[in-house]
Motif scaffolding. Structure first.
Motif, PDB file in Angstrom:
ATOM      1  N   LEU A 126     -19.048  -8.397  56.419  1.00 24.11           N
ATOM      2  CA  LEU A 126     -18.300  -8.758  55.212  1.00 24.11           C
ATOM      3  C   LEU A 126     -19.213  -9.297  54.118  1.00 24.11           C
ATOM      4  CD1 LEU A 126     -15.246 -10.647  56.789  1.00 24.11           C
ATOM      5  CD2 LEU A 126     -15.232  -8.348  55.822  1.00 24.11           C
ATOM      6  N   SER A 127     -20.203 -10.086  54.508  1.00 21.70           N
ATOM      7  CA  SER A 127     -20.998 -10.827  53.522  1.00 21.70           C
ATOM      8  C   SER A 127     -22.213 -10.070  53.011  1.00 21.70           C
ATOM      9  CB  SER A 127     -21.475 -12.155  54.137  1.00 21.70           C
ATOM     10  OG  SER A 127     -22.374 -11.918  55.206  1.00 21.70           O
ATOM     11  N   ALA A 128     -22.695  -9.061  53.745  1.00 21.77           N
ATOM     12  CA  ALA A 128     -23.941  -8.395  53.381  1.00 21.77           C
ATOM     13  C   ALA A 128     -23.804  -6.882  53.266  1.00 21.77           C
ATOM     14  CB  ALA A 128     -25.029  -8.739  54.407  1.00 21.77           C
ATOM     15  N   ASP A 129     -23.225  -6.250  54.283  1.00 22.27           N
ATOM     16  CA  ASP A 129     -23.182  -4.785  54.316  1.00 22.27           C
ATOM     17  C   ASP A 129     -22.496  -4.161  53.101  1.00 22.27           C
ATOM     18  OD1 ASP A 129     -24.324  -5.346  56.740  1.00 22.27           O
ATOM     19  OD2 ASP A 129     -22.786  -4.387  57.962  1.00 22.27           O
ATOM     20  N   PRO A 130     -21.432  -4.782  52.545  1.00 22.28           N
ATOM     21  CA  PRO A 130     -20.801  -4.164  51.380  1.00 22.28           C
ATOM     22  C   PRO A 130     -21.750  -3.990  50.191  1.00 22.28           C
ATOM     23  CG  PRO A 130     -19.336  -5.802  52.338  1.00 22.28           C
ATOM     24  CD  PRO A 130     -20.665  -5.951  53.016  1.00 22.28           C
ATOM     25  N   VAL A 131     -22.719  -4.877  50.039  1.00 18.74           N
ATOM     26  CA  VAL A 131     -23.652  -4.754  48.919  1.00 18.74           C
ATOM     27  C   VAL A 131     -24.460  -3.468  49.043  1.00 18.74           C
ATOM     28  CG1 VAL A 131     -25.610  -5.788  47.721  1.00 18.74           C
ATOM     29  CG2 VAL A 131     -23.775  -7.246  48.609  1.00 18.74           C
ATOM     30  N   LEU A 157     -31.226  -8.487  56.275  1.00 19.66           N
ATOM     31  CA  LEU A 157     -31.515  -9.323  55.109  1.00 19.66           C
ATOM     32  C   LEU A 157     -30.704 -10.611  55.124  1.00 19.66           C
ATOM     33  CD1 LEU A 157     -31.639  -6.564  52.336  1.00 19.66           C
ATOM     34  CD2 LEU A 157     -33.548  -7.997  53.061  1.00 19.66           C
ATOM     35  N   GLN A 158     -29.431 -10.505  55.503  1.00 19.04           N
ATOM     36  CA  GLN A 158     -28.595 -11.699  55.574  1.00 19.04           C
ATOM     37  C   GLN A 158     -29.102 -12.653  56.639  1.00 19.04           C
ATOM     38  OE1 GLN A 158     -24.893 -12.552  54.010  1.00 19.04           O
ATOM     39  NE2 GLN A 158     -26.509 -14.065  54.204  1.00 19.04           N
ATOM     40  N   LEU A 159     -29.509 -12.101  57.781  1.00 19.31           N
ATOM     41  CA  LEU A 159     -29.975 -12.943  58.879  1.00 19.31           C
ATOM     42  C   LEU A 159     -31.248 -13.694  58.513  1.00 19.31           C
ATOM     43  CD1 LEU A 159     -29.304 -10.661  61.978  1.00 19.31           C
ATOM     44  CD2 LEU A 159     -27.967 -12.630  61.213  1.00 19.31           C
ATOM     45  N   VAL A 160     -32.247 -13.008  57.940  1.00 20.87           N
ATOM     46  CA  VAL A 160     -33.482 -13.729  57.620  1.00 20.87           C
ATOM     47  C   VAL A 160     -33.233 -14.772  56.539  1.00 20.87           C
ATOM     48  CG1 VAL A 160     -35.071 -11.943  58.403  1.00 20.87           C
ATOM     49  CG2 VAL A 160     -34.273 -11.904  56.028  1.00 20.87           C
ATOM     50  N   GLU A 161     -32.270 -14.522  55.657  1.00 20.28           N
ATOM     51  CA  GLU A 161     -31.925 -15.561  54.679  1.00 20.28           C
ATOM     52  C   GLU A 161     -31.338 -16.779  55.386  1.00 20.28           C
ATOM     53  OE1 GLU A 161     -28.950 -16.277  50.881  1.00 20.28           O
ATOM     54  OE2 GLU A 161     -29.711 -14.258  51.272  1.00 20.28           O
ATOM     55  N   HIS A 162     -30.488 -16.545  56.379  1.00 27.33           N
ATOM     56  CA  HIS A 162     -29.950 -17.668  57.152  1.00 27.33           C
ATOM     57  C   HIS A 162     -31.063 -18.417  57.869  1.00 27.33           C
ATOM     58  CE1 HIS A 162     -25.869 -16.839  56.250  1.00 27.33           C
ATOM     59  NE2 HIS A 162     -25.681 -15.855  57.096  1.00 27.33           N
ATOM     60  N   TRP A 163     -32.036 -17.701  58.427  1.00 21.97           N
ATOM     61  CA  TRP A 163     -33.102 -18.388  59.171  1.00 21.97           C
ATOM     62  C   TRP A 163     -34.002 -19.165  58.211  1.00 21.97           C
ATOM     63  CZ3 TRP A 163     -29.696 -17.444  62.105  1.00 21.97           C
ATOM     64  CH2 TRP A 163     -29.436 -16.288  62.816  1.00 21.97           C
ATOM     65  N   GLN A 164     -34.202 -18.677  57.009  1.00 15.42           N
ATOM     66  CA  GLN A 164     -34.934 -19.440  55.998  1.00 15.42           C
ATOM     67  C   GLN A 164     -34.215 -20.736  55.649  1.00 15.42           C
ATOM     68  OE1 GLN A 164     -34.974 -16.151  53.022  1.00 15.42           O
ATOM     69  NE2 GLN A 164     -37.009 -16.932  52.541  1.00 15.42           N
ATOM     70  N   ASP A 165     -32.889 -20.652  55.564  1.00 17.29           N
ATOM     71  CA  ASP A 165     -32.085 -21.719  54.966  1.00 17.29           C
ATOM     72  C   ASP A 165     -31.341 -22.565  55.981  1.00 17.29           C
ATOM     73  OD1 ASP A 165     -32.901 -20.796  52.497  1.00 17.29           O
ATOM     74  OD2 ASP A 165     -31.111 -19.573  52.168  1.00 17.29           O
ATOM     75  N   VAL A 166     -31.896 -22.700  57.194  1.00 16.86           N
ATOM     76  CA  VAL A 166     -31.231 -23.489  58.227  1.00 16.86           C
ATOM     77  C   VAL A 166     -30.929 -24.902  57.734  1.00 16.86           C
ATOM     78  CG1 VAL A 166     -31.588 -24.610  60.469  1.00 16.86           C
ATOM     79  CG2 VAL A 166     -32.094 -22.176  60.201  1.00 16.86           C
ATOM     80  N   ALA A 167     -31.901 -25.538  57.105  1.00 20.20           N
ATOM     81  CA  ALA A 167     -31.709 -26.915  56.654  1.00 20.20           C
ATOM     82  C   ALA A 167     -30.665 -26.998  55.545  1.00 20.20           C
ATOM     83  CB  ALA A 167     -33.032 -27.499  56.170  1.00 20.20           C
TER      84      ALA A 167
END
Length: 276
Positions: A126-131, A157-167
Motif C-alpha cells: 500500500l505504501s510503496a508499490d503504488p508509486v 526502497l521502503q524497507l531500507v528507508e525504515h531501517w535508516q529511520d529506526v530511531a
C-alpha cells in the motif's frame, strides 16, 4: 481541498525531494514532460504522508476529506490539486494506486507495529508499490511482468528507508522491525531508545538489509527490460536503494547514533552498472 481538512505543510516539488531523500540524480536530467508528471505524483505522495504524520486535528478525518477531494479528479469535479488532475487526465491514470497510498497512511494511524515480515510487506504493497506502478504509467511502459519487478524494487526502497529511520520511527511511536524477528534476535522495543545500536539490533538490521537487497536483486530485470528515459529513471531508483544498502552496511547498522545516508558517488556507480 474538501472542507474540514487541515494541512500544516507546504506543497513539495520533485526538486525538494531530490535534495532531502534517497532520490536518484538521474531524475534531474529527465525531459520536462516527465519531470512535471513526477512532480505532481510525488507532491501528492508527500502531502498524503504529511497528513498522516503531521497534520493537526483528526488525521483520519483529514485523510478522508483529502480522499474525497482527490475523487473529484475522476468524477469530473474541481479538485484542489489541479497539477495532479492534469497529470491524471493526460496519462489516463487509474485511481487505485492513489487510494492505496491514502489507505497506507490510514493504516499508520491504526497500526504502530508489525508482527511478521509478511505483515510488513503487505503494508509496503500500500505504501510503496503504488508509486512504482504510477511511474510505469508515466513512462507508458506498464505490463504484468514489469509491475512485479517494480513492486520488488519499491518494497525494497521502503524497507531500507525504515531501517535508516529506526530511531525517528520509534520517536513517532512506530516500529517497523517485525516483532517475530525482534524476538528471534533478542531485541526489545526499549533497545530502540538509545543513542548507540546494540549488537543484537545490528544483527537484526543486517538480516533485514539483506532481505531488502534480495528484493532489489529480484527487481533488477526491470531495468534491462526498459529503454530510454524509463530505463534511466527506474535504474536511478534502484541505484538509490542499492547505495542505501551500502550506507547501512558501511555504518555497521548503527542507525541510532545517526541516520546512514547514501553517497552520491555510490548512487552514480550503481546507476552506471545497472543502466550501461
Amino acid at each position: 481541498m474538501a472542507k474540514g481538512t487541515v494541512v500544516t505543510v507546504q506543497p513539495v516539488t520533485l526538486e525538494d525531494k531530490l535534495r532531502t531523500e534517497n532520490f536518484p540524480v538521474a531524475l534531474r536530467i529527465l525531459p520536462r514532460r516527465f519531470r512535471d508528471h513526477l512532480t505532481a505524483v510525488y507532491g501528492f505522495a508527500r502531502t498524503v504522508d504529511d497528513l498522516g504524520d503531521e497534520s493537526t486535528g483528526d488525521r483520519l478525518a483529514n485523510l478522508d476529506a483529502f480522499e474525497k477531494d482527490l475523487d473529484l479528479i475522476w468524477s469530473g469535479g474541481d479538485p484542489s490539486d489541479s497539477r495532479l488532475a492534469a497529470t491524471v487526465h493526460a496519462l489516463n491514470l487509474p485511481a487505485e494506486p492513489f487510494h492505496d497510498l491514502i489507505e497506507a497512511n490510514r493504516q499508520d494511524q491504526r497500526v504502530t507495529a508489525y508482527q511478521s515480515f509478511d505483515d510488513l510487506r503487505a503494508y509496503c504493497r500500500l505504501s510503496a508499490d503504488p508509486v512504482g506502478r504510477i511511474v510505469l504509467r508515466v513512462f507508458d511502459v506498464s505490463s504484468d511482468a514489469r509491475i512485479a519487478w517494480s513492486d520488488a524494487i519499491c518494497t525494497g526502497l521502503q524497507l531500507v528507508e525504515h531501517w535508516q529511520d529506526v530511531a525517528e520511527d520509534r520517536r513517532a511511536g512506530r516500529i517497523y522491525l517485525p516483532a517475530d524477528d525482534m524476538a528471534r534476535f533478542g531485541v526489545t522495543p526499549e533497545d530502540l531508545d538509545g543513542t548507540t545500536t546494540p549488537v543484537a539490533l545490528r544483527r537484526l538490521l543486517a538480516e533485514m538489509t539483506d532481505r531488502a537487497a534480495e528484493l532489489f536483486r529480484q527487481g533488477t530485470p526491470l531495468v534491462r527490460d526498459l529503454s530510454g528515459w524509463a530505463r534511466l529513471a527506474v535504474g536511478g531508483f534502484l541505484a538509490g536503494g542499492l547505495a542505501t544498502v551500502d550506507a547501512l552496511r558501511r555504518a555497521d547498522y548503527d542507525v541510532l547514533a545517526r541516520t546512514p545516508r547514501p553517497r552520491k558517488t555510490g548512487v552514480l556507480r550503481h546507476l552506471i552498472v545497472k543502466v550501461a
